[in-house]
Design a protein around this motif. Structure first.
Motif, PDB file in Angstrom:
ATOM      1  N   TYR A   1       2.600  -0.262   5.006  1.00 42.87           N
ATOM      2  CA  TYR A   1       3.036   0.594   3.913  1.00 42.87           C
ATOM      3  C   TYR A   1       4.212  -0.040   3.182  1.00 42.87           C
ATOM      4  O   TYR A   1       4.941  -0.853   3.762  1.00 42.87           O
ATOM      5  N   LEU A   2       4.424   0.376   1.935  1.00 43.88           N
ATOM      6  CA  LEU A   2       5.577  -0.097   1.176  1.00 43.88           C
ATOM      7  C   LEU A   2       6.841   0.524   1.760  1.00 43.88           C
ATOM      8  O   LEU A   2       6.970   1.754   1.803  1.00 43.88           O
TER       9      LEU A   2
ATOM     10  N   TYR B   1       9.554   9.505  -0.902  1.00 44.53           N
ATOM     11  CA  TYR B   1       9.828   8.635   0.236  1.00 44.53           C
ATOM     12  C   TYR B   1      10.395   9.426   1.399  1.00 44.53           C
ATOM     13  O   TYR B   1      10.985  10.486   1.225  1.00 44.53           O
TER      14      TYR B   1
ATOM     15  N   THR C   1      11.330  -0.063   2.247  1.00 49.16           N
ATOM     16  CA  THR C   1      12.560  -0.802   1.980  1.00 49.16           C
ATOM     17  C   THR C   1      13.425  -0.681   3.221  1.00 49.16           C
ATOM     18  O   THR C   1      13.411   0.351   3.907  1.00 49.16           O
TER      19      THR C   1
ATOM     20  N   VAL D   1      10.117   4.704   3.574  1.00 51.11           N
ATOM     21  CA  VAL D   1       8.694   4.427   3.378  1.00 51.11           C
ATOM     22  C   VAL D   1       8.229   5.345   2.249  1.00 51.11           C
ATOM     23  O   VAL D   1       8.539   6.534   2.237  1.00 51.11           O
TER      24      VAL D   1
ATOM     25  N   TYR E   1       0.844  -1.178   0.000  1.00 54.43           N
ATOM     26  CA  TYR E   1       0.000   0.000   0.000  1.00 54.43           C
ATOM     27  C   TYR E   1       0.885   1.235   0.000  1.00 54.43           C
ATOM     28  O   TYR E   1       1.803   1.337   0.815  1.00 54.43           O
ATOM     29  N   ILE E   2       0.622   2.170  -0.907  1.00 52.95           N
ATOM     30  CA  ILE E   2       1.358   3.439  -0.983  1.00 52.95           C
ATOM     31  C   ILE E   2       0.437   4.537  -0.435  1.00 52.95           C
ATOM     32  O   ILE E   2      -0.555   4.888  -1.068  1.00 52.95           O
TER      33      ILE E   2
ATOM     34  N   GLN F   1       8.300  -7.065   7.568  1.00 57.40           N
ATOM     35  CA  GLN F   1       8.044  -7.558   6.219  1.00 57.40           C
ATOM     36  C   GLN F   1       6.570  -7.446   5.839  1.00 57.40           C
ATOM     37  O   GLN F   1       6.240  -7.389   4.661  1.00 57.40           O
TER      38      GLN F   1
END
Length: 103
Positions: free
Chosen positions: A70-71, A43, A73, A94, A1-2, A66
């Motif tokens: 939210y998306l 981000y 890295t 994020v 989800y963004i 994981q």
């Protein structure tokens, strides 16, 4: 989800909630922001400091990350042994959609 950028206001609290599920020590810092454009996501860069009694508890926290809502890295990890357990530092991002770009 963004999410929309404005939805990230509670980001530290959401990470805190994950840490609380394993009764971990927790620290959060905003590191920086890269704005969204009409063709790319923006981000927010962040840092997490997590204190845990053992390595397995840290692994459980990483597994929860994981499936974060939210998306994100995770760009780097470092570990150090403390007298009371292990400290993990995490650097990550994020992603968001800018409110104005989404209109």
């Amino acid at each position: 989800y963004i999410p929309l950028k404005d939805q990230l206001i509670d980001l530290p609290r959401e990470f805190q909630s994950l840490a609380d599920q394993n009764q971990l020590g927790f620290g959060f810092t905003f590191v920086g922001e890269t704005p969204a454009t009409p063709t790319t996501f923006g981000y927010v860069s962040f840092g997490l400091n997590i204190q845990a009694p053992d390595f397995n508890t840290l692994v459980q926290f990483i597994q929860r990350l994981q499936s974060f809502r939210y998306l994100i890295t995770l760009d780097g990890f470092s570990f150090s042994r403390q007298t009371s357990g292990i400290q993990m530092s995490v650097r990550g991002k994020v992603f968001f959609i800018d409110n104005a770009t989404n209109s």
